[in-house]
Design an enzyme around this catalytic site. Structure first.
Site, PDB file in Angstrom:
ATOM      1  N   MET A 298       4.331 -24.361   0.584  1.00 41.87           N
ATOM      2  CA  MET A 298       5.431 -23.928   1.081  1.00 41.87           C
ATOM      3  C   MET A 298       6.144 -23.165  -0.072  1.00 41.87           C
ATOM      4  SD  MET A 298       7.654 -23.952   3.331  1.00 41.87           S
ATOM      5  CE  MET A 298       9.004 -23.290   3.432  1.00 41.87           C
ATOM      6  N   GLU A 333       2.250 -17.737  -0.656  1.00 40.81           N
ATOM      7  CA  GLU A 333       3.406 -18.242  -0.772  1.00 40.81           C
ATOM      8  C   GLU A 333       4.116 -17.281  -1.873  1.00 40.81           C
ATOM      9  OE1 GLU A 333       3.892 -20.368   1.089  1.00 40.81           O
ATOM     10  OE2 GLU A 333       1.807 -20.955   1.427  1.00 40.81           O
ATOM     11  N   HIS A 336       5.430 -14.338   0.186  1.00 44.01           N
ATOM     12  CA  HIS A 336       6.696 -14.861   1.308  1.00 44.01           C
ATOM     13  C   HIS A 336       8.107 -14.669   0.481  1.00 44.01           C
ATOM     14  CE1 HIS A 336       5.428 -16.684   4.833  1.00 44.01           C
ATOM     15  NE2 HIS A 336       4.869 -17.520   4.423  1.00 44.01           N
TER      16      HIS A 336
HETATM   17  N1  TRP Z   1       5.723 -21.701   5.392  1.00 45.86           N
HETATM   18  C1  TRP Z   1       4.502 -22.336   5.126  1.00 45.86           C
HETATM   19  C2  TRP Z   1       3.542 -21.408   4.935  1.00 45.86           C
HETATM   20  O1  TRP Z   1       3.037 -20.987   5.813  1.00 45.86           O
HETATM   21  C3  TRP Z   1       4.210 -23.570   5.900  1.00 45.86           C
HETATM   22  C4  TRP Z   1       4.672 -24.813   5.814  1.00 45.86           C
HETATM   23  C5  TRP Z   1       4.310 -25.413   5.094  1.00 45.86           C
HETATM   24  C6  TRP Z   1       5.080 -25.756   6.830  1.00 45.86           C
HETATM   25  N2  TRP Z   1       4.747 -26.784   4.983  1.00 45.86           N
HETATM   26  C7  TRP Z   1       5.343 -27.091   6.189  1.00 45.86           C
HETATM   27  C8  TRP Z   1       5.373 -25.593   8.281  1.00 45.86           C
HETATM   28  C9  TRP Z   1       5.391 -28.011   7.085  1.00 45.86           C
HETATM   29  C10 TRP Z   1       5.731 -26.602   8.791  1.00 45.86           C
HETATM   30  C11 TRP Z   1       5.715 -28.158   8.383  1.00 45.86           C
HETATM   31  O2  TRP Z   1       3.235 -21.045   3.695  1.00 45.86           O
HETATM   32 ZN    ZN Z   2       3.300 -18.701   5.274  1.00 44.94          ZN
END
Ligand code: TRP
Ligand code: ZN
Length: 938
Positions: A298, A333, A336
């Site tokens: 994340m 990540e 992002h």
């Molecule tokens: N944004 C994260 C990624 O793609 C995805 C993600 C991580 C996520 N943990 C999550 C989405 C929990 C939904 C729920 O890198």
């Molecule tokens: Zn992502």
């Protein structure tokens, strides 16, 4: 990043304990629609958050500086805050306790009326991270406390407008016991820390730390960590000369497994500067690894939280595949930070705005640091094995969905992988320079904003002067389009006419004709980039001159056509003999191609196409044709009580020698050194997966498919035996293990050789595998041998599994491999083994990685999950239900194993339907699982 396919864990004693919370009954779960989007009535400029890790849960105090949103049409609208499982202790407005008449408090909402245009709201709540088994919000794992707020986890921490179009500046102060939770982290920069008095006289010593994030961000990017962790530190000097402090935090004792992730981070940081001119905007960039995590990782601002699977690596513990996964996810990540964080999504329907674009970026990074053609082949394999079936099944949705019940169910292959294909098509249409100009314009226009997919496409169109209005339909259209191509050569005019027709996706079985399918009846055409070449009889590329073009100019041998109408003809001049068309080079569009080609023509392209992707593709098509043909013949044989279809054999003489010869040529090129690319050879010889092949069958017979595919492997193993042994020996490791793509390619081909050897001669193959297992100094070799042995079973398999477990019983990620190898075994007794492993001390339903390894591993075991007696279906439905009470997000992912049930025969359909209906009938099913199951049955 998408969910890990295998998996880390905590022991039973340390994993989060406690009962699941009451869940929203499915009947009351509303459908959220894109067309209902309205801007928030209030914005939050600043948030001051205090989290106190106390004896009984955590106390969270939040002070929000609120301001009426000038974009909101209703100037007297109340303030609406989201919450879930919060015990509200106090509410105050501008320092004064909020009277009951001014607010309405429900389980998941706090509404406050008659607010001035600017005010300060202070809330105090208690939460219970120790019993939070959803792993969303603030939760406990073995080494302390961690958060996961995307998509809607922040509401499980405090009252807040938990939507991405509300961006605030956060200051966070953490308070905890110093001994138990020595590391206190939040987003941004550390601005203070110190000791504080024990909670009670004589109690444990406590400390505090304050962090400030200079960038406004949506709540889903919020993160804190309070834990006992070791840290690996480094530093990065940006192109403009700023120093960024890097840190990777892991479970104590695991610092020797962080080096690769740190190197990958620095490589990704440099790459983003060079390719996109994007620099890190932070003074501190931290990665924290946690063993209990729902997804891959994340991108929380400055404080990424990762599944241990995508951080920890050591040659004896991680495979080549794991190393590459770390490169890609660390980069994803990090990328992002610009595509997602600096420019974020207006609402969750726009999820692919950040995910599709960021996957495209991590793919490009992977292609640059590894081999581009092999990287592309693997991407397309994933797309076909996961996204194409999704796009043809009950969970099909456009890259930008128009409605959802539970947003967590839409972190899908379509949003991620097809979303990346859509960005890649823009890149193909614009070219690298104009694409880069489009990215620059996107940031110039939208830095600091929460925007939509239109905003991205507009920036691309405006910077390039390419009209992308029609292209925009890719975001709205569900399903995989079909591209029909027919060529005609006229020897007199020396013209070759290529007629391209786009057809809507095939209708979905069981889908009501009236609803979604109606739109597909006469759909407006998509803008499809078709990159192509034409091969002459000797396999060489012909110059491509379109009718009307200057005959004097030198013509390219690969070009991209824009198909924008339903049917279009393209006429090439100066073509003397019938050419072999090589269409969709490098897979220029995510479509299914219908282009008749003889076996000979495929063999020619397999051997000579200048486009490596299409060389691979020709081989895959030939293999599919053979396997599907053999499967159809096996299926049609009369039932025989003594012999299961899966155990049937295809006679060797049913397979064409020409296929073995083509495969032999690929191996010879490696043996004699004319091809220096073993990784490509491994991809070329690996047959399409059962999941991919099943999509091509009218009624899926998993037993016949399995038998046919095994039969072709056995045929190759027999015909190529000598070469396979030669290569197996020649590719044996020479120095110590390095996770470079060159070495990984050699290992991949060597493992493929071993597989084919074992397919033809189980005894010889298992003997080699047992030796490889014992001699391996790295996990790649060891795990490949383990998987092979587990497929064959017997004493050697038992021994290897026991040795592996004994050696790695303290390494959670290795135990996940141990579970996965058994769950994916093709042996007929696999379900019984999986059931037994459920009770094993090293399995834990509360740990997502364990679930993905054992349960989803079994669900992906095509021939065993889809057993005719329905035992696989009953098992997975049962486990989905048990897991739903613990972790609905992960349970819903498990339920997706049922997606393709309607594609099978009536007997299997009845079994799957019964299992799904029992699941659906269960009162108290989570919204997450209810949505998946009702779509599957709908
Ligand atoms: N944004 C994260 C990624 O793609 C995805 C993600 C991580 C996520 N943990 C999550 C989405 C929990 C939904 C729920 O890198
Ligand atoms: Zn992502």
């Amino acid at each position: 990043m998408t969910t890990p396919t295998t998996t880390t864990a905590t022991t039973t004693a340390t994993a989060p304990a406690g009962a699941a919370s009451p869940q929203t009954p499915p009947a009351s779960a509303p459908l959220i629609r894109l067309c209902d989007y309205a801007p928030p009535a209030f914005l939050v400029d600043r948030v001051d958050l205090e989290i106190d890790f106390a004896e009984q849960g955590a106390i969270v105090s939040a002070t929000l500086a609120l301001r009426r949103n000038p974009q909101s049409s209703d100037t007297s609208a109340p303030l609406l805050l989201d919450g879930a499982e919060l015990e509200t202790l106090s509410l105050a407005l501008d320092g004064v306790e909020l009277p009951p008449a001014r607010h309405r408090l429900t389980a998941d909402s706090l509404t406050i009326t008659d607010l001035p245009d600017a005010c300060t709201l202070t809330t105090r709540v208690r939460i219970q991270p120790d019993s939070n088994t959803h792993l969303s919000g603030l939760y406990r794992s073995a080494d302390g406390y961690f958060t996961q707020c995307e998509a809607q986890g922040f509401r499980r921490i405090t009252w807040f407008p938990d939507r991405p179009d509300v961006m605030a500046r956060f200051t966070v102060t953490l308070h905890a016991e110093r001994e138990r939770l020595p590391v206190l982290l939040a987003n941004g920069n550390p601005v203070g820390s110190g000791d504080e008095a024990p909670a009670m006289p004589g109690g444990a010593a406590r400390h505090w730390a304050r962090w400030q994030d200079p960038f406004p961000k949506p709540s889903y990017l919020f993160a804190v960590v309070a834990a006992r962790l070791d840290v690996l530190r480094d530093e990065f000097l940006t192109a403009s000369g700023r120093r960024v402090q890097l840190a990777i935090y892991v479970e104590p004792g695991k610092l020797d497994q962080c080096g690769h992730a740190m190197a990958a981070l620095k490589q990704a940081m440099r790459w983003d500067e060079q390719r996109f001119g994007l620099e890190c905007d932070l003074d501190h960039y931290m990665i924290v690894a946690v063993g209990d995590f729902n997804m891959g990782a994340m991108e929380n601002k400055g404080l990424n939280i990762f599944n241990t699977k995508y951080v920890l690596a050591r040659p004896d513990l991680a495979t080549d595949h794991d190393y590459e996964g770390i490169d890609r996810v660390v980069a994803h990540e990090y990328f992002h930070n610009w595509t997602g964080n600096r420019v974020t999504c207006r609402d969750w329907f726009q999820l692919s705005l950040k995910e599709g674009l960021t996957v495209f970026r991590d793919q490009e990074f992977g292609a640059d640091v590894h081999q581009p053609s092999v990287a592309r082949i693997r991407e397309v394999r994933t797309l076909r094995a996961a996204q194409f079936p999704e796009d043809a099944g009950p969970m099909r949705h456009p890259v930008r969905p128009s409605a959802y019940v539970e947003i967590n169910n839409f972190y899908t292959a379509t949003v991620y992988e097809k979303g990346a294909e859509v960005v890649r098509m823009i890149h193909t249409l614009l070219g690298e320079d104009a694409f880069r100009a489009g990215m620059d314009l996107y940031f110039a226009r939208h830095d600091g904003q929460a925007v939509t997919c239109e905003d991205f496409v507009s920036a691309m169109a405006d910077a390039s002067n390419v009209d992308l209005a029609q292209f925009m339909r890719w975001y709205e259209r569900a399903g995989t389009p079909r591209l029909v191509a027919r060529g005609q050569h006229d020897p007199v005019t020396q013209r070759y006419t290529l007629t391209l027709t786009q057809l809507p996706p095939a209708p979905v079985a069981g889908e009501a004709e009236s609803s979604t399918a109606a739109a597909a009846d006469a759909p407006t055409p998509l803008h499809i980039p078709v990159t192509l070449g034409l091969l002459g009889a000797d396999g060489a590329d012909l110059p491509l001159r379109l009718a009307g073009e200057d005959a004097g100019a030198s013509a390219p041998t690969t070009r991209t056509l824009s198909l924008t109408a339903t049917t279009q003809k393209f006429v090439f001049e100066g073509i003397t003999a019938t050419p072999a068309p090589s269409l969709l080079r490098n897979f220029s569009a995510p479509v299914r191609l219908d282009l008749p080609a003889s076996d000979d023509e495929l063999a020619l392209r397999m051997a000579h196409d200048s486009d490596a992707f299409n060389r691979w593709e020709a081989g895959q098509q030939l293999a599919s044709r053979l396997i599907l043909g053999a499967a159809a013949r096996l299926s049609a044989l009369p039932a025989n009580a003594d012999e299961s279809v899966a155990a049937r054999e295809v006679a060797a003489n049913e397979w064409p020698e020409s296929f073995a010869n083509a495969a032999a040529r690929i191996l010879d090129a490696v043996i004699d050194g004319t091809s220096a690319d073993p990784a490509f050879a491994a991809e070329a010889l690996a047959l399409p997966s059962e999941a991919t092949l099943a999509e091509e069958m009218t009624v899926v017979d998993p037993d016949a498919l399995f038998a046919a595919r095994m039969g072709l492997r056995r045929f190759l193993g027999t015909r190529l035996s000598e070469r396979l042994h030669t290569l197996y020996d020649a590719l044996a490791p020479s120095g110590s293990y390095l996770p470079t793509s060159a070495d990984a390619g050699r290992r991949a081909l060597r493992h493929l050789c071993l597989d084919l050897i074992a397919a033809a001669d189980a005894e010889a193959g298992c003997a080699l595998a047992a030796r490889q297992f014992a001699a391996a100094d790295n996990m790649s070799d060891q795990y490949a041998a383990l998987v092979l042995l587990a497929h064959h079973g017997g004493a050697a398999a038992e021994q290897a599994l026991a040795d592996f477990h004994a050696r790695w019983r303290h390494e959670a990620l290795a135990l996940d491999k141990w579970l996965l190898a058994q769950a994916t075994s093709r042996r007929p007794d696999t379900l019984a083994v999986v059931r037994r492993l459920l009770a094993h001390a090293d399995f834990d339903l509360r740990n997502p990685n364990k679930v993905y390894a054992l349960l989803r591993g079994f669900g992906a075991n095509h021939v065993r999950f889809h057993a005719a007696d329905g035992a696989g279906y009953r098992f997975l439905a049962e486990q989905t239900l048990a897991l739903d009470a613990i972790n609905p997000q992960v349970a819903a992912r498990l339920a997706r194993c049922f997606d393709r049930w309607r594609r099978f025969d009536a007997g299997r359909q009845a079994q799957a339907r019964a299992a799904l209906e029992r699941l659906a009938a269960h009162a108290g099913l989570s919204r997450d699982v209810a949505e998946i199951v009702s779509r599957a049955l709908g």
